[in-house]
Design an enzyme around this catalytic site. Structure first.
Site, PDB file in Angstrom:
ATOM      1  N   GLY A  13       0.680  -1.304  -0.080  1.00 15.69           N
ATOM      2  CA  GLY A  13       0.075  -0.027  -0.008  1.00 15.69           C
ATOM      3  C   GLY A  13       0.782   1.433   0.067  1.00 15.69           C
ATOM      4  O   GLY A  13       0.633   2.133   0.948  1.00 15.69           O
ATOM      5  N   ASP A  62      -3.792  -6.869  -4.713  1.00 13.97           N
ATOM      6  CA  ASP A  62      -4.810  -6.873  -3.416  1.00 13.97           C
ATOM      7  C   ASP A  62      -4.102  -7.619  -2.358  1.00 13.97           C
ATOM      8  O   ASP A  62      -4.110  -9.045  -2.570  1.00 13.97           O
ATOM      9  CB  ASP A  62      -6.131  -7.252  -3.789  1.00 13.97           C
ATOM     10  CG  ASP A  62      -7.254  -7.230  -2.562  1.00 13.97           C
ATOM     11  OD1 ASP A  62      -6.745  -7.118  -1.534  1.00 13.97           O
ATOM     12  OD2 ASP A  62      -8.386  -7.338  -2.994  1.00 13.97           O
ATOM     13  N   VAL A  63      -3.521  -7.232  -1.277  1.00  8.21           N
ATOM     14  CA  VAL A  63      -3.002  -7.769  -0.190  1.00  8.21           C
ATOM     15  C   VAL A  63      -3.721  -8.819   0.282  1.00  8.21           C
ATOM     16  O   VAL A  63      -3.314  -9.779   0.908  1.00  8.21           O
ATOM     17  CB  VAL A  63      -2.312  -6.972   0.903  1.00  8.21           C
ATOM     18  CG1 VAL A  63      -1.278  -5.873   0.475  1.00  8.21           C
ATOM     19  CG2 VAL A  63      -3.388  -6.222   1.594  1.00  8.21           C
ATOM     20  N   SER A 141      -2.516   0.209  15.085  1.00 14.44           N
ATOM     21  CA  SER A 141      -3.177   1.468  15.308  1.00 14.44           C
ATOM     22  C   SER A 141      -3.514   1.511  16.810  1.00 14.44           C
ATOM     23  O   SER A 141      -3.644   0.592  17.331  1.00 14.44           O
ATOM     24  CB  SER A 141      -4.494   1.600  14.473  1.00 14.44           C
ATOM     25  OG  SER A 141      -5.320   2.908  15.033  1.00 14.44           O
ATOM     26  N   TYR A 154     -12.424  -2.010  12.165  1.00 11.32           N
ATOM     27  CA  TYR A 154     -11.016  -1.382  12.116  1.00 11.32           C
ATOM     28  C   TYR A 154     -10.223  -1.779  13.117  1.00 11.32           C
ATOM     29  O   TYR A 154      -9.213  -2.274  13.349  1.00 11.32           O
ATOM     30  CB  TYR A 154     -10.960  -0.067  11.723  1.00 11.32           C
ATOM     31  CG  TYR A 154      -9.826   0.600  11.651  1.00 11.32           C
ATOM     32  CD1 TYR A 154      -9.125   0.592  10.401  1.00 11.32           C
ATOM     33  CD2 TYR A 154      -9.052   1.377  12.421  1.00 11.32           C
ATOM     34  CE1 TYR A 154      -7.778   1.131  10.224  1.00 11.32           C
ATOM     35  CE2 TYR A 154      -7.918   2.110  12.466  1.00 11.32           C
ATOM     36  CZ  TYR A 154      -7.224   1.853  11.302  1.00 11.32           C
ATOM     37  OH  TYR A 154      -5.986   2.447  11.018  1.00 11.32           O
ATOM     38  N   ALA A 156     -10.946  -3.902  15.615  1.00 10.03           N
ATOM     39  CA  ALA A 156     -10.692  -5.429  15.724  1.00 10.03           C
ATOM     40  C   ALA A 156      -9.722  -5.900  14.723  1.00 10.03           C
ATOM     41  O   ALA A 156      -8.658  -6.744  15.247  1.00 10.03           O
ATOM     42  CB  ALA A 156     -12.190  -6.316  15.202  1.00 10.03           C
ATOM     43  N   LYS A 158      -6.986  -4.458  13.990  1.00 10.96           N
ATOM     44  CA  LYS A 158      -5.685  -3.602  14.233  1.00 10.96           C
ATOM     45  C   LYS A 158      -5.165  -4.407  15.656  1.00 10.96           C
ATOM     46  O   LYS A 158      -3.870  -4.667  15.797  1.00 10.96           O
ATOM     47  CB  LYS A 158      -5.631  -2.311  14.366  1.00 10.96           C
ATOM     48  CG  LYS A 158      -6.014  -1.390  13.241  1.00 10.96           C
ATOM     49  CD  LYS A 158      -4.939  -1.631  12.202  1.00 10.96           C
ATOM     50  CE  LYS A 158      -4.930  -0.959  10.793  1.00 10.96           C
ATOM     51  NZ  LYS A 158      -3.835  -1.198   9.926  1.00 10.96           N
ATOM     52  N   ILE A 187      -2.616  10.485  11.907  1.00 13.05           N
ATOM     53  CA  ILE A 187      -1.434  10.902  11.119  1.00 13.05           C
ATOM     54  C   ILE A 187      -2.352  11.636  10.029  1.00 13.05           C
ATOM     55  O   ILE A 187      -3.392  11.257   9.569  1.00 13.05           O
ATOM     56  CB  ILE A 187      -0.840   9.637  10.559  1.00 13.05           C
ATOM     57  CG1 ILE A 187      -0.206   8.823  11.882  1.00 13.05           C
ATOM     58  CG2 ILE A 187       0.423  10.225   9.689  1.00 13.05           C
ATOM     59  CD1 ILE A 187       0.615   9.445  12.850  1.00 13.05           C
TER      60      ILE A 187
HETATM   61  P1  NAP Z   1      -4.083   5.784   3.111  1.00 11.14           P
HETATM   62  O1  NAP Z   1      -3.458   7.103   2.658  1.00 11.14           O
HETATM   63  O2  NAP Z   1      -5.410   5.665   2.693  1.00 11.14           O
HETATM   64  O3  NAP Z   1      -3.100   4.731   2.638  1.00 11.14           O
HETATM   65  C1  NAP Z   1      -3.728   3.285   2.674  1.00 11.14           C
HETATM   66  C2  NAP Z   1      -3.229   2.620   1.306  1.00 11.14           C
HETATM   67  O4  NAP Z   1      -3.222   1.252   1.492  1.00 11.14           O
HETATM   68  C3  NAP Z   1      -3.183   3.132   0.063  1.00 11.14           C
HETATM   69  O5  NAP Z   1      -1.953   3.241  -0.831  1.00 11.14           O
HETATM   70  C4  NAP Z   1      -4.398   1.943  -0.412  1.00 11.14           C
HETATM   71  O6  NAP Z   1      -4.219   1.715  -1.936  1.00 11.14           O
HETATM   72  C5  NAP Z   1      -3.734   0.916   0.138  1.00 11.14           C
HETATM   73  N1  NAP Z   1      -4.397  -0.299   0.140  1.00 11.14           N
HETATM   74  C6  NAP Z   1      -5.771  -0.402   0.447  1.00 11.14           C
HETATM   75  N2  NAP Z   1      -6.428  -1.487   0.241  1.00 11.14           N
HETATM   76  C7  NAP Z   1      -5.457  -2.190  -0.293  1.00 11.14           C
HETATM   77  C8  NAP Z   1      -5.359  -3.685  -0.613  1.00 11.14           C
HETATM   78  N3  NAP Z   1      -6.687  -4.571  -0.654  1.00 11.14           N
HETATM   79  N4  NAP Z   1      -4.348  -3.921  -1.220  1.00 11.14           N
HETATM   80  C9  NAP Z   1      -3.131  -3.279  -1.376  1.00 11.14           C
HETATM   81  N5  NAP Z   1      -3.123  -1.917  -0.865  1.00 11.14           N
HETATM   82  C10 NAP Z   1      -4.358  -1.459  -0.359  1.00 11.14           C
HETATM   83  O7  NAP Z   1      -3.912   5.585   4.531  1.00 11.14           O
HETATM   84  P2  NAP Z   1      -2.742   5.932   5.771  1.00 11.14           P
HETATM   85  O8  NAP Z   1      -3.144   6.790   6.470  1.00 11.14           O
HETATM   86  O9  NAP Z   1      -1.359   5.928   4.804  1.00 11.14           O
HETATM   87  O10 NAP Z   1      -2.584   4.497   6.289  1.00 11.14           O
HETATM   88  C11 NAP Z   1      -1.560   3.489   6.259  1.00 11.14           C
HETATM   89  C12 NAP Z   1      -1.591   2.540   7.544  1.00 11.14           C
HETATM   90  O11 NAP Z   1      -1.493   3.284   8.367  1.00 11.14           O
HETATM   91  C13 NAP Z   1      -2.834   1.627   7.329  1.00 11.14           C
HETATM   92  O12 NAP Z   1      -2.751   0.256   7.854  1.00 11.14           O
HETATM   93  C14 NAP Z   1      -3.774   2.393   8.269  1.00 11.14           C
HETATM   94  O13 NAP Z   1      -4.828   1.547   9.096  1.00 11.14           O
HETATM   95  C15 NAP Z   1      -2.699   2.701   9.205  1.00 11.14           C
HETATM   96  N6  NAP Z   1      -2.871   3.993  10.079  1.00 11.14           N
HETATM   97  C16 NAP Z   1      -3.004   4.984   9.850  1.00 11.14           C
HETATM   98  C17 NAP Z   1      -3.428   6.121  10.780  1.00 11.14           C
HETATM   99  C18 NAP Z   1      -3.723   7.691  10.278  1.00 11.14           C
HETATM  100  O14 NAP Z   1      -4.169   8.264  11.036  1.00 11.14           O
HETATM  101  N7  NAP Z   1      -3.486   8.033   8.992  1.00 11.14           N
HETATM  102  C19 NAP Z   1      -3.552   5.782  12.043  1.00 11.14           C
HETATM  103  C20 NAP Z   1      -3.267   4.519  12.655  1.00 11.14           C
HETATM  104  C21 NAP Z   1      -2.895   3.649  11.552  1.00 11.14           C
HETATM  105  P3  NAP Z   1      -5.281   2.399  -2.711  1.00 11.14           P
HETATM  106  O15 NAP Z   1      -5.630   3.767  -2.224  1.00 11.14           O
HETATM  107  O16 NAP Z   1      -4.876   2.407  -4.188  1.00 11.14           O
HETATM  108  O17 NAP Z   1      -6.669   1.472  -2.707  1.00 11.14           O
END
Ligand code: NAP
Length: 244
Positions: A13, A62-63, A141, A154, A156, A158, A187
């Site tokens: 991702g 897709d992961v 998370s 979500y 669950a 994490k 973030i």
């Molecule tokens: P983001 O900007 O929405 O990026 C998520 C990435 O995951 C995107 O590139 C998306 O690709 C990819 N993705 C989604 N479904 C996928 C799949 N089935 N196969 C492969 N790739 C897939 O979110 P982010 O904030 O950077 O989040 C990154 C990680 O950090 C996630 O695991 C999220 O749960 C975790 N996290 C984020 C926050 C926060 O505050 N932002 C807080 C806690 C944890 P597409 O867009 O092309 O689908």
């Protein structure tokens, strides 16, 4: 701390947000970068990594697809000869209160966030065990620890990632492979951009450092865990003190 020069780092991702920042941070460490992307084109990630003078392999998929995970990890090994660091970053949200949560809201989030992480570990760990070295870093998370109204699916997923990380850490440690999780708080990425300024201000009241984190700050923590060989089975909060 081990030098990561020439190591192969796989990030799922990675077309945007935290995943892109992680890929770029490892490119700055002079690693070979293997990125997975889903629907978003990874051009910016590739350009930023190549600007650091490293090689990049990008594969769409897709992961949550077990067979894709197998091909993806095997192609990384074929291209660069090893898989040294695996960062399971791909994740989605389908936020809604439990009463309105549909079956597929639950299944989609579990399949991407938790099963996707399992899939990648399943195939990468095989290679790492043979190498007798490797580092697995899973994006959890803070809500996987605290729970959160509107995020039962979500949270669950994490919490599952944290349990998976700790179990895998215990299974792989004797062969020099570490597994850790990072628990980001709030973030600034597309995932949190859907919130209004009022909602963000409310969240920031619960963060001692009184601001959202940057993707690069999560990436720095990821590189730290990849370099460290005596930390395993841990959950590192990158949350401005949100959960103390
Ligand atoms: P983001 O900007 O929405 O990026 C998520 C990435 O995951 C995107 O590139 C998306 O690709 C990819 N993705 C989604 N479904 C996928 C799949 N089935 N196969 C492969 N790739 C897939 O979110 P982010 O904030 O950077 O989040 C990154 C990680 O950090 C996630 O695991 C999220 O749960 C975790 N996290 C984020 C926050 C926060 O505050 N932002 C807080 C806690 C944890 P597409 O867009 O092309 O689908």
């Amino acid at each position: 701390m081990q030098d990561l020069t020439g190591k192969t780092v796989v990030v799922t991702g990675a077309a945007k947000g935290i995943g892109r920042a992680i890929a770029v941070a490892f490119a700055k460490e002079k690693c070979n970068i293997v990125v997975n992307y889903h629907s978003t084109e990874p051009k910016e990630t590739i350009d930023l990594c190549e600007a650091e003078g490293v090689k990049v392999l990008a594969l769409q998929g897709d992961v949550s697809d077990f067979n894709f995970a197998k091909d993806f990890i095997n192609q990384a090994k074929k291209e660069f000869g090893s898989v040294d660091v695996l960062v399971n970053n791909a994740g989605i949200t389908r936020d809604t209160l439990l009463l309105g949560m549909k079956e597929n809201d639950f299944d989609d989030v579990i399949n991407t966030n938790l099963k996707g992480t399992f899939n990648m570990i399943k195939f990468a760990s095989k290679i790492m065990l043979k190498q007798k070295a490797g580092s697995i870093i899973n994006m959890a998370s803070v809500v996987g620890v605290t729970g959160n109204a509107g995020q039962a699916n979500y949270a669950a997923s994490k919490a599952g990632v944290i349990g998976l990380t700790k179990s895998v850490a215990k299974e792989l440690a004797s062969r020099g492979v570490t597994a850790n999780a990072i628990a980001p708080g709030f973030i600034e990425t597309d995932m949190t951009a859907v919130l209004t300024d009022e909602q963000k201000a409310e969240i920031f009241k619960g963060i001692p450092l009184a601001r959202g984190g940057k993707p690069e700050e999560v990436a720095e923590a990821t590189v730290f865990l990849a370099k460290h060989k005596y930390i395993t089975g841990q959950v590192l909060n990158v949350d401005g003190g949100m959960v103390i």
